[in-house]
Design a protein around this motif. Sequence first.
Motif, PDB file in Angstrom:
ATOM      1  N   ARG A  70      -3.572  10.705  -2.385  1.00  0.00           N
ATOM      2  CA  ARG A  70      -3.516   9.246  -2.513  1.00  0.00           C
ATOM      3  C   ARG A  70      -4.034   8.526  -1.266  1.00  0.00           C
ATOM      4  O   ARG A  70      -4.255   7.310  -1.298  1.00  0.00           O
ATOM      5  CB  ARG A  70      -2.084   8.822  -2.807  1.00  0.00           C
ATOM      6  N   VAL A  71      -4.223   9.255  -0.190  1.00  0.00           N
ATOM      7  CA  VAL A  71      -4.805   8.662   1.006  1.00  0.00           C
ATOM      8  C   VAL A  71      -6.209   8.131   0.711  1.00  0.00           C
ATOM      9  O   VAL A  71      -6.662   7.153   1.315  1.00  0.00           O
ATOM     10  CB  VAL A  71      -4.826   9.687   2.154  1.00  0.00           C
ATOM     11  N   THR A  72      -6.907   8.766  -0.234  1.00  0.00           N
ATOM     12  CA  THR A  72      -8.253   8.299  -0.589  1.00  0.00           C
ATOM     13  C   THR A  72      -8.207   6.891  -1.168  1.00  0.00           C
ATOM     14  O   THR A  72      -8.958   6.004  -0.748  1.00  0.00           O
ATOM     15  CB  THR A  72      -8.896   9.263  -1.597  1.00  0.00           C
ATOM     16  N   GLU A  84      -4.505   5.382   7.271  1.00  0.00           N
ATOM     17  CA  GLU A  84      -5.183   6.318   6.362  1.00  0.00           C
ATOM     18  C   GLU A  84      -6.293   7.100   7.056  1.00  0.00           C
ATOM     19  O   GLU A  84      -7.282   7.487   6.442  1.00  0.00           O
ATOM     20  CB  GLU A  84      -5.762   5.579   5.137  1.00  0.00           C
ATOM     21  N   GLY A 142      -5.850   4.895  -0.675  1.00  0.00           N
ATOM     22  CA  GLY A 142      -5.378   4.078   0.440  1.00  0.00           C
ATOM     23  C   GLY A 142      -6.514   3.576   1.306  1.00  0.00           C
ATOM     24  O   GLY A 142      -6.470   2.448   1.813  1.00  0.00           O
ATOM     25  N   LYS A 143      -7.534   4.384   1.495  1.00  0.00           N
ATOM     26  CA  LYS A 143      -8.705   3.946   2.269  1.00  0.00           C
ATOM     27  C   LYS A 143      -9.389   2.774   1.586  1.00  0.00           C
ATOM     28  O   LYS A 143      -9.825   1.814   2.234  1.00  0.00           O
ATOM     29  CB  LYS A 143      -9.683   5.105   2.458  1.00  0.00           C
ATOM     30  N   LEU A 202       0.807   5.126  -2.031  1.00  0.00           N
ATOM     31  CA  LEU A 202       1.209   6.408  -1.456  1.00  0.00           C
ATOM     32  C   LEU A 202       2.458   6.973  -2.129  1.00  0.00           C
ATOM     33  O   LEU A 202       2.524   8.168  -2.443  1.00  0.00           O
ATOM     34  CB  LEU A 202       1.445   6.257   0.045  1.00  0.00           C
ATOM     35  N   SER A 245       0.833  -1.200   0.000  1.00  0.00           N
ATOM     36  CA  SER A 245       0.000   0.000   0.000  1.00  0.00           C
ATOM     37  C   SER A 245       0.870   1.255   0.000  1.00  0.00           C
ATOM     38  O   SER A 245       0.593   2.224  -0.718  1.00  0.00           O
ATOM     39  CB  SER A 245      -0.922  -0.007   1.219  1.00  0.00           C
ATOM     40  N   LYS A 273     -14.667   2.872   4.579  1.00  0.00           N
ATOM     41  CA  LYS A 273     -13.447   2.318   5.175  1.00  0.00           C
ATOM     42  C   LYS A 273     -13.640   2.036   6.655  1.00  0.00           C
ATOM     43  O   LYS A 273     -13.285   0.959   7.160  1.00  0.00           O
ATOM     44  CB  LYS A 273     -12.286   3.281   4.951  1.00  0.00           C
TER      45      LYS A 273
END
Length: 545
Positions: free
Chosen positions: A385-387, A521, A389-390, A211, A206, A478
């Motif tokens: 990119r955290v989105t 995240e 990642g969720k 990320l 991930s 999430k």
Amino acid sequence: MDNAVAAKTRTATNHRTAAKSGAATKTRTAAASGTALLAGQEPTAGQDPPAGHSTTAEMAAHLSALLFDDSHHHSTHPNSHNTTHNSPSTCTRDGSSGDDSSSNGNSHGSDNGGSSSGSGDSSSGRGDGGDGGGHAHALWRQLVSRKEFTYTPGLDHTQRTAQSYQRLRLVNDLVDATALARDPARLAALHEWIGFADGGLCTLASIHYNLFLGSLIDHDNPDHPRDLTDYTTLRRTGTFLCTELDHGNDAAALETTAHHNPATGGFTLHTPTPGAAKFMPNTSTTGGPKTGLVAARLITHNQDHGVFLFLTPLSDENGLLPGITVTPLPPSNGPTIDHSLTTFHHVPLPREALLEADHGRLNPDGTLTTNLGNPRKRFLTSINRVTTGKLCMSAGCLGMARAALAIAVQYAHTRHTSGPRPGQRIPLAHHHTHHSRLLDKIATAYALTFLHRTTLTQYLNHTHENRTQTERHIAITKAFITWQARDITTESRERCGAQGLFPHNGIADLTHNIEGGITAEGDNLVIWTKAAAEMILHHTPQPTH
């Protein structure tokens, strides 16, 4: 959210056609076989079926077909190649878990970098199939069935972390890393499978593909493209350094600075206080040379422009680079990776280290050109990119929950106990108090699967106008999926009794790894609170009459 999940559960139980072609004829993995038994196969001679057997079997068959059908998923835990009568982990890993060539023509032995979303266009980020494509799931199923994913007892924390990095290279050998980073559906499919195979690998993948590599791709300058070869070949592993010891859920307030040097055009990266130490990236020398994306405040002419990402080499073949200090953190109960505290002491960076896009471009004179006047919005754009990642964390935890159920269901049919008649032995699955709890969690797992598929598809097809709403829905999903996955895994472990306490049996570590997903995240409660506030603030009252 509860109503939506309940509706999806009802949908799961109505797929009669899928059920008839599914569990009875396509249960080639041991996990699927275990659920098929729960779904209503006849008890052995001399054993009485539980009360209400046919009704329970009908419902379970519908659910089993959808999750364990070859055209969907096979949730066999990879660690269970040794078969024992009293162990919940009785799956095989000798290649007999399924013939991929019969999986509706969607199974391929390699990843060619094309779209994994059915008829979707990977390059445009659009797709009409939120499951990541049948061949993507077959690819990862084959991967985690390899001997390299067999559980290895007796490893210490460092050795297990090194093993996860070695497995990351096995993943990388199968894919076009750039295409994978561009494709949220394929990334999610990857996490669904490696999550239960190796929680540490799930976290590393991930970080590296989404990320790190994903952020580099999103900030690429077509006029001056970066050479990503070191990262796509894993000559250097990517990591992501955002949150700090004093700034977790308030990451927009972080303190690390990157001062612009007008003479050179470059930057000086520095950790100004102990509380600004980066917490808790995988920055040790385990796994080989690494490069990080460091979130730091861009300072030019003594003006703070907010947080941007800076590409920062951390180590090479000889160890950490000058000015960089890495302090290993104690082992945690979550995924086993090299969590560390990381600080910078006046580390020089070149001009190209700054990741730029329309939200912020630095001019030669040190002024900033931006389409966003709000520093917080620029920060959120930088770490967008955290989105994705969720979505990946949801997928990984969902795969763990399904694996736990598969193990628990199969064990319920191989572990026997005294029956109501003298000398009679019956499987635990024949007890309503045992199988009803598992059936409840199976129904929940399917509802969560439908929820994740729907949410992923919405993201693949979102527009600029509904992007904020879509990202909010991803955050809510999430939190809900990871919390429910923990409940499912806890129940499944308990139904395995003492055998469920041994990591070798493939279920004991899953709950701990899901705990990592609950925090990664964005802490669940925090992102739900944020989502609730947004929904209230943007709510349009209906007119009253």
